[in-house]
Design a protein around this motif. Structure first.
Motif, short mmCIF file in Angstrom:
data_model
loop_
_atom_site.label_atom_id
_atom_site.label_comp_id
_atom_site.label_asym_id
_atom_site.label_seq_id
_atom_site.Cartn_x
_atom_site.Cartn_y
_atom_site.Cartn_z
N ARG A 81 -7.45 1.99 -6.54
CA ARG A 81 -7.54 3.64 -6.17
C ARG A 81 -7.05 3.76 -4.70
NH1 ARG A 81 -12.07 3.16 -10.61
NH2 ARG A 81 -10.78 3.74 -12.48
N ALA A 82 -6.60 5.26 -4.52
CA ALA A 82 -6.41 5.64 -3.82
C ALA A 82 -8.13 5.52 -2.60
CB ALA A 82 -5.97 7.28 -3.41
N ASP A 83 -9.05 6.42 -3.44
CA ASP A 83 -10.19 5.79 -2.66
C ASP A 83 -11.05 4.14 -2.13
OD1 ASP A 83 -11.20 4.57 -5.28
OD2 ASP A 83 -12.40 6.82 -5.46
N ASP A 96 -1.16 7.40 -0.25
CA ASP A 96 -2.49 7.54 -0.47
C ASP A 96 -3.23 6.74 -0.09
OD1 ASP A 96 -1.80 6.17 -2.95
OD2 ASP A 96 -2.17 7.73 -4.23
N GLY A 97 -3.26 5.10 0.19
CA GLY A 97 -4.21 4.54 -0.02
C GLY A 97 -3.95 3.35 -0.29
N SER A 98 -3.39 4.10 -1.92
CA SER A 98 -3.32 2.85 -3.30
C SER A 98 -2.82 1.35 -3.12
CB SER A 98 -3.46 3.17 -4.26
OG SER A 98 -1.53 3.96 -4.22
N ARG A 109 0.87 -1.10 0.05
CA ARG A 109 0.10 0.00 -0.24
C ARG A 109 0.85 1.25 -0.05
NH1 ARG A 109 -5.61 0.49 1.37
NH2 ARG A 109 -5.73 -1.33 2.58
N ARG A 110 0.36 2.12 -0.78
CA ARG A 110 0.97 3.24 -0.82
C ARG A 110 0.12 4.33 0.27
NH1 ARG A 110 2.56 4.85 -7.48
NH2 ARG A 110 4.28 2.99 -7.70
#
Length: 605
Positions: free
Chosen positions: A332-334, A313-315, A310-311
């Motif tokens: 995706r981050a979201d 930004d959450g992705s 996981r990065r």
RNA sequence: GGCGCUGUAGCUCAACUGAAUAGAGCAUCUGACUACGGAUCAGAAGGUUUUGGGUUUGAAUCCCAACAGCGUCACCA
């Protein structure tokens, strides 16, 4: 084929006896002798020179002499350079034809209960526009491939993954709401998929008008043209509305979902008609709206196992650099899914539904990279068939004036294409006076079979992985290497057989062994027997085109020989019977071969 | 630019795992219509398999390089 196997075994025995070498019969290749030389099968002796330690001619001569003495099937031989040409005894050809004749499904293998289970995914449409020529190639290839793989003794599950969610569908939905006045397939008389497609186009038109207007405005405010356009694309209220709709869809908003379901239903009804016209179908259909959440779960599980990372930004990503590839986004981050995520979820659901041994994806070659990545990811996630998944990658269909581009209106619509092919077939037949004694229904049916035959054969005869050119004018040709030409030959043979039956001729199950065959007739028998090998090879190579080209070659060979004289007026009774049986089997094999391609054969045309 | 696929007659396409003089169709030209169904058949012409190297007894096919075309390298699907 049996003759070839026999000779290969005999040749292996010869090598053993002459040179004391153990060569597997399976590794010995016998080729068809070239037309200009005498003989039926040729053994190339170059590979065995290191065993014999003699000159090519001497080696060939020795092997030939040995086979002549020890092999019943060999009636003669000659040597040219390193090529040993073997002549097969006439009785062997008659026996071979008997063999072919006795098997109504010669060359096809029935899959057993425990045969490997192969799942083939093809078609995979988006639900925002009707199918076009590219989809037609996909559908025909997928269907043909499934038939061929099944004919090689596999159990096959044909599947379709419908891409029924995403921003593209929201665009159509939004445009329908805004500009539609409640239009339905019933009220408009349009096919559902075309109706939705029209609104997709309408969205694009309005959107572009908006962007143009906004760009001009921003430019007037002093922005650079490029920046202005970029900003305009972002700011476009229409696009923002579409995005908002997608969010509502993902949140299960009842109103959006209801509209989505209704409009998708229209599209499916439209697709079903097109599939029916193309003669394709599926055993199991999956929808991405069902599978994308599954994919997210799989990815999160993989994340826990440390397969992914996981990065900030959450992705979520997969690092494939050790495999020579790049990093790949999975969530995706979201938290929403991407294309790859969906394919993982689909794979999981499929594996739960079926004990798949092999998975074949029929998808265009622009997605080669995607499937390379997918294979690795599925393997990491523990799918047994993941690493060996097959991406049956086919090339694009180009038009004489270049590529198909929806924006430029150069897309060839599938339904229009089908209708046009059938219309052309009808027109050509009417002009040639072919239909004079048929009822309207018969005419329609024959025109449908022939028109579709032309279309299917045209698309399937080309090596799938190559880009191909579709020339509407040429596709309906009825001469040369075309579907209708093959169908025509078939219909003619059927006509001969009907006449023979009418005059009381009954075809025997076993031919008299002492018929005299011409070289050409022997070649046709040999050609017929090749069918089994062609199907097997086509199944191994995933190559429908090989079957198509085989059928044409067979028909051409048959036509050349039987054009000049009459089978039915042949006075020698044995010859007449032989020729009728041979003709019947040409028709049978051609029907089987074309059947694998999904091409029907007319009894009359 | 990186990676991948493709390059064969004027055009559209073949050529199974390397094998004898690279095959069809279309188009062009010449023939054959008392035809088991002429939506046919026969013949002619058309090639340095993009180019240059290499491996091999043998290369359109395998390897390397160049050139050309296409695809892909999206927090589109």
């Amino acid at each position: 084929m049996k003759i070839e196997q026999q000779l290969a075994a005999d040749a292996a025995a010869a090598l053993k006896a002459l040179y004391g070498a153990d060569v597997e019969a399976g590794s010995i290749q016998l080729e068809k002798t070239k037309r200009e030389f005498e003989g039926h099968l040729t053994l190339v002796v170059f590979p065995y020179l290191r065993l014999s330690r003699k000159k090519p001619e001497e080696t060939a001569e020795e092997i030939g002499r040995y086979l002549m003495e020890h092999s019943a099937a060999v009636a003669g031989y000659n040597v040219i350079k390193g090529f040993l040409n073997l002549t097969v005894a006439p009785a062997a050809w008659v026996a071979l034809l008997d063999d072919i004749n006795s098997d109504a499904r010669y060359g096809l293998t029935e899959p057993g209960e425990d045969a490997p289970l192969v799942m083939i995914e093809y078609s995979s449409p988006n639900t925002n526009k009707p199918l076009h020529l590219g989809h037609v190639r996909n559908n025909l290839l997928g269907w043909a491939l499934a038939q061929i793989v099944e004919a090689c003794g596999n159990r096959v599950v044909k599947t379709n993954i419908v891409n029924d969610r995403g921003i593209h569908i929201c665009k159509s939905m939004l445009a329908w709401q805004k500009y539609g006045n409640g239009e339905t397939p019933e009220s408009s008389g349009k096919k559902g998929d075309h109706l939705i497609g029209d609104y997709y186009v309408a969205f694009d038109q309005h959107y572009r008008a908006e962007v143009k207007e906004l760009t001009a405005k921003y430019e007037a405010e002093g922005m650079a043209p490029e920046a202005a356009k970029e900003r305009a694309e972002k700011d476009s209220p229409l696009m923002q509305e579409a995005h908002a709709m997608l969010v509502r869809w993902e949140q299960n908003d009842p109103e959006v979902r209801a509209l989505w379901r209704k409009m998708n239903e229209w599209v499916y009804e439209g697709f079903d008609q097109t599939y029916k016209a193309l003669g394709v179908g599926f055993d199991k259909i999956y929808y991405e709206s069902d599978t994308y959440l599954e994919g997210r779960k799989m990815v999160l599980e993989g994340l826990e196992k440390g397969l992914f990372y996981r990065r900030d930004d959450g992705s979520v990503w997969a690092d494939l650099r050790s495999e020579g590839l790049d990093e790949k986004l999975l969530l995706r981050a979201d938290g929403t899914s991407v294309y790859m995520t969906q394919d993982i979820g689909t794979a999981k659901m499929r594996f739960e539904d079926f004990p798949i041994d092999k998975m074949i994806y029929v998808v265009g070659n622009e997605q080669n990279y995607h499937f390379q990545v997918l294979a690795i990811l599925l393997d990491k996630l523990g799918f047994e068939w993941g690493k060996s998944l097959v991406h049956f990658s086919y090339g694009m269909v180009e038009l004489p004036n270049g590529k198909m581009k929806s924006r430029e209106g150069t897309v060839v619509d599938a339904d229009d294409l089908v209708a046009e092919m059938v219309r052309q077939a009808r027109e050509t037949a009417d002009e040639a006076g072919k239909f004079d004694d048929m009822s309207e229904e018969e005419k329609d049916e024959v025109a449908r079979i022939v028109g579709m035959g032309a279309l299917k054969y045209f698309l399937l005869k080309v090596d799938a992985r190559k880009n191909m050119l579709f020339n509407p004018a040429e596709s309906i040709d009825f001469n040369g290497n075309t579907g209708p030409f093959i169908q025509y030959t078939y219909a003619r043979i059927r006509s001969i057989l009907r006449k023979a039956a009418d005059s009381g001729i009954r075809l025997p199950e076993t031919l008299p062994a002492d018929v005299e065959l011409s070289r050409k007739e022997e070649e046709i028998v040999q050609h017929l027997a090749d069918f089994a090998a062609v199907v097997r090879q086509a199944g191994a190579d995933y190559s429908p085109s090989a079957v198509a080209n085989y059928c044409y070659a067979l028909v051409k060979e048959y036509n050349q020989f039987y054009h000049d004289f009459s089978v039915l007026r042949e006075e020698d009774e044995k010859k007449k019977i032989f020729r009728l049986v041979l003709s019947a089997n040409v028709a049978k094999i051609v029907r089987l071969g074309m059947g694998l391609l999904g091409i029907e054969m007319p009894e009359r045309m």
